[in-house]
Write an enzyme that holds these catalytic residues in place. Structure first.
Site, PDB file in Angstrom:
ATOM      1  N   ARG A 199     -30.402 -67.440  25.125  1.00 40.02           N
ATOM      2  CA  ARG A 199     -29.075 -67.629  25.697  1.00 40.02           C
ATOM      3  C   ARG A 199     -28.711 -66.406  26.541  1.00 40.02           C
ATOM      4  NH1 ARG A 199     -26.431 -68.527  19.989  1.00 40.02           N
ATOM      5  NH2 ARG A 199     -25.498 -66.530  20.500  1.00 40.02           N
ATOM      6  N   LYS A 216     -28.216 -68.324  10.509  1.00 39.65           N
ATOM      7  CA  LYS A 216     -27.057 -69.054   9.982  1.00 39.65           C
ATOM      8  C   LYS A 216     -26.971 -70.459  10.598  1.00 39.65           C
ATOM      9  CE  LYS A 216     -23.973 -66.014  11.459  1.00 39.65           C
ATOM     10  NZ  LYS A 216     -24.764 -64.917  12.095  1.00 39.65           N
ATOM     11  N   ARG A 232     -24.347 -56.355  19.682  1.00 38.59           N
ATOM     12  CA  ARG A 232     -23.771 -57.319  18.734  1.00 38.59           C
ATOM     13  C   ARG A 232     -23.967 -56.839  17.303  1.00 38.59           C
ATOM     14  NH1 ARG A 232     -26.013 -62.941  19.479  1.00 38.59           N
ATOM     15  NH2 ARG A 232     -24.031 -63.709  18.772  1.00 38.59           N
ATOM     16  N   ARG A 288     -15.353 -63.434  11.166  1.00 34.14           N
ATOM     17  CA  ARG A 288     -16.095 -62.250  11.599  1.00 34.14           C
ATOM     18  C   ARG A 288     -15.259 -60.983  11.476  1.00 34.14           C
ATOM     19  NH1 ARG A 288     -19.827 -65.282  15.307  1.00 34.14           N
ATOM     20  NH2 ARG A 288     -21.355 -63.859  16.157  1.00 34.14           N
ATOM     21  N   ARG A 295     -37.973 -65.146  21.205  1.00 38.42           N
ATOM     22  CA  ARG A 295     -37.264 -66.205  21.953  1.00 38.42           C
ATOM     23  C   ARG A 295     -37.424 -65.992  23.454  1.00 38.42           C
ATOM     24  NH1 ARG A 295     -33.532 -65.611  17.660  1.00 38.42           N
ATOM     25  NH2 ARG A 295     -32.168 -64.240  18.839  1.00 38.42           N
TER      26      ARG A 295
HETATM   27  P1  AMP Z   1     -22.529 -66.862  17.659  1.00 38.30           P
HETATM   28  O1  AMP Z   1     -23.084 -68.086  18.270  1.00 38.30           O
HETATM   29  O2  AMP Z   1     -21.861 -67.118  16.325  1.00 38.30           O
HETATM   30  O3  AMP Z   1     -23.515 -65.751  17.562  1.00 38.30           O
HETATM   31  O4  AMP Z   1     -21.351 -66.362  18.604  1.00 38.30           O
HETATM   32  C1  AMP Z   1     -21.590 -66.038  19.952  1.00 38.30           C
HETATM   33  C2  AMP Z   1     -20.426 -65.206  20.481  1.00 38.30           C
HETATM   34  O5  AMP Z   1     -19.197 -65.950  20.394  1.00 38.30           O
HETATM   35  C3  AMP Z   1     -20.127 -63.914  19.726  1.00 38.30           C
HETATM   36  O6  AMP Z   1     -20.945 -62.842  20.139  1.00 38.30           O
HETATM   37  C4  AMP Z   1     -18.667 -63.705  20.074  1.00 38.30           C
HETATM   38  O7  AMP Z   1     -18.527 -63.231  21.409  1.00 38.30           O
HETATM   39  C5  AMP Z   1     -18.126 -65.111  20.047  1.00 38.30           C
HETATM   40  N1  AMP Z   1     -17.669 -65.500  18.688  1.00 38.30           N
HETATM   41  C6  AMP Z   1     -18.189 -66.479  17.915  1.00 38.30           C
HETATM   42  N2  AMP Z   1     -17.550 -66.553  16.750  1.00 38.30           N
HETATM   43  C7  AMP Z   1     -16.607 -65.598  16.762  1.00 38.30           C
HETATM   44  C8  AMP Z   1     -15.642 -65.152  15.825  1.00 38.30           C
HETATM   45  N3  AMP Z   1     -15.522 -65.711  14.629  1.00 38.30           N
HETATM   46  N4  AMP Z   1     -14.834 -64.107  16.192  1.00 38.30           N
HETATM   47  C9  AMP Z   1     -14.930 -63.541  17.402  1.00 38.30           C
HETATM   48  N5  AMP Z   1     -15.846 -63.887  18.322  1.00 38.30           N
HETATM   49  C10 AMP Z   1     -16.682 -64.916  18.015  1.00 38.30           C
END
Ligand code: AMP
Length: 211
Positions: free
Chosen positions: A134, A13, A145, A88, A127
């Site tokens: 990360r 994404k 996740r 989400r 990765r």
């Molecule tokens: P991402 O980079 O989108 O994979 O997000 C990394 C982490 O940030 C996720 O595993 C959540 O802990 C938190 N996070 C990001 N976006 C959201 C969201 N819309 N709702 C809740 N937690 C989020």
């Protein structure tokens, strides 16, 4: 155009959102990146959310809704935005609909990047080999996740399907093919063909181990 890039963690994404931002001028609104920025700059928000993020848990709805609400009012989002990793949960999706509605806007299109779980695990292993990972990027955290994704986030597919906004793209294809498929959907949506095209573009998803 306001569009949502949807899909499991590691589906691509962020990569595609950056390409859309470059080519179409709609900013990438990634709650994950905003939260990582908050952690990096040592804000209170970052301190509160770091542990949840490292464990692959969701940050509370009200926290991410508040940071997105601030961001959609920035001038660069006036002509549209690419939502990446938000919404989400169903409450987040409802909040986004109402937030945009109050501003006379709407989500025009939701594109699901469909990638099998085993491929997502392989990507994270790749990765790690490249040293390009990360804190929350380990096979164990990814599995967690993914289970959070199937439990809390995947129900949004029905939410957007019912609104006639959902389209799917094969996220296992090479990046440039995924980009081209997304571009085609965006163009046909922008040309008034509607975003509810679930016909030729929507391929069957084969999920391995739903967490
Ligand atoms: P991402 O980079 O989108 O994979 O997000 C990394 C982490 O940030 C996720 O595993 C959540 O802990 C938190 N996070 C990001 N976006 C959201 C969201 N819309 N709702 C809740 N937690 C989020």
């Amino acid at each position: 155009m306001n569009l949502v890039l949807f899909g499991p963690p590691g589906a691509g994404k962020g990569t595609q959102a950056k390409i859309l931002q470059e080519r179409r001028g709609w900013p990438q609104l990634s709650t994950g990146e905003m939260l990582r920025h908050a952690i990096g700059t040592g804000t209170e928000l970052g301190r509160k959310t770091k542990d949840l993020m490292d464990r692959g848990e969701l940050v509370p709805d009200e926290v991410v809704i508040a940071i997105i609400a601030e961001r959609v009012d920035e001038p660069d989002s006036a002509a549209g935005a690419v939502f990446d990793g938000f919404p989400r949960t169903i409450p987040q999706a409802r909040a986004l609909d109402s937030m945009l509605g109050q501003r006379g806007k709407r989500i025009a299109l939701v594109i699901e990047l469909m990638v099998r779980d085993d491929a997502l695990i392989q990507r994270v292993e790749q990765r790690i080999r490249e040293g390009n990972q990360r804190a929350d990027d380990t096979p164990e955290t990814l599995r967690h996740r993914l289970s959070v994704y199937y439990r809390n986030t995947a129900p949004l597919l029905d939410y957007y399907r019912e609104q006639g906004k959902l389209a799917g793209v094969d996220g296992m294809a090479p990046i440039h093919e995924v980009t081209a498929a997304i571009g085609g959907l965006v163009d046909s949506c922008g040309n008034g063909a509607g975003a509810g095209n679930e016909g030729p573009n929507r391929q069957r998803k084969s999920v391995v181990g739903t967490g």
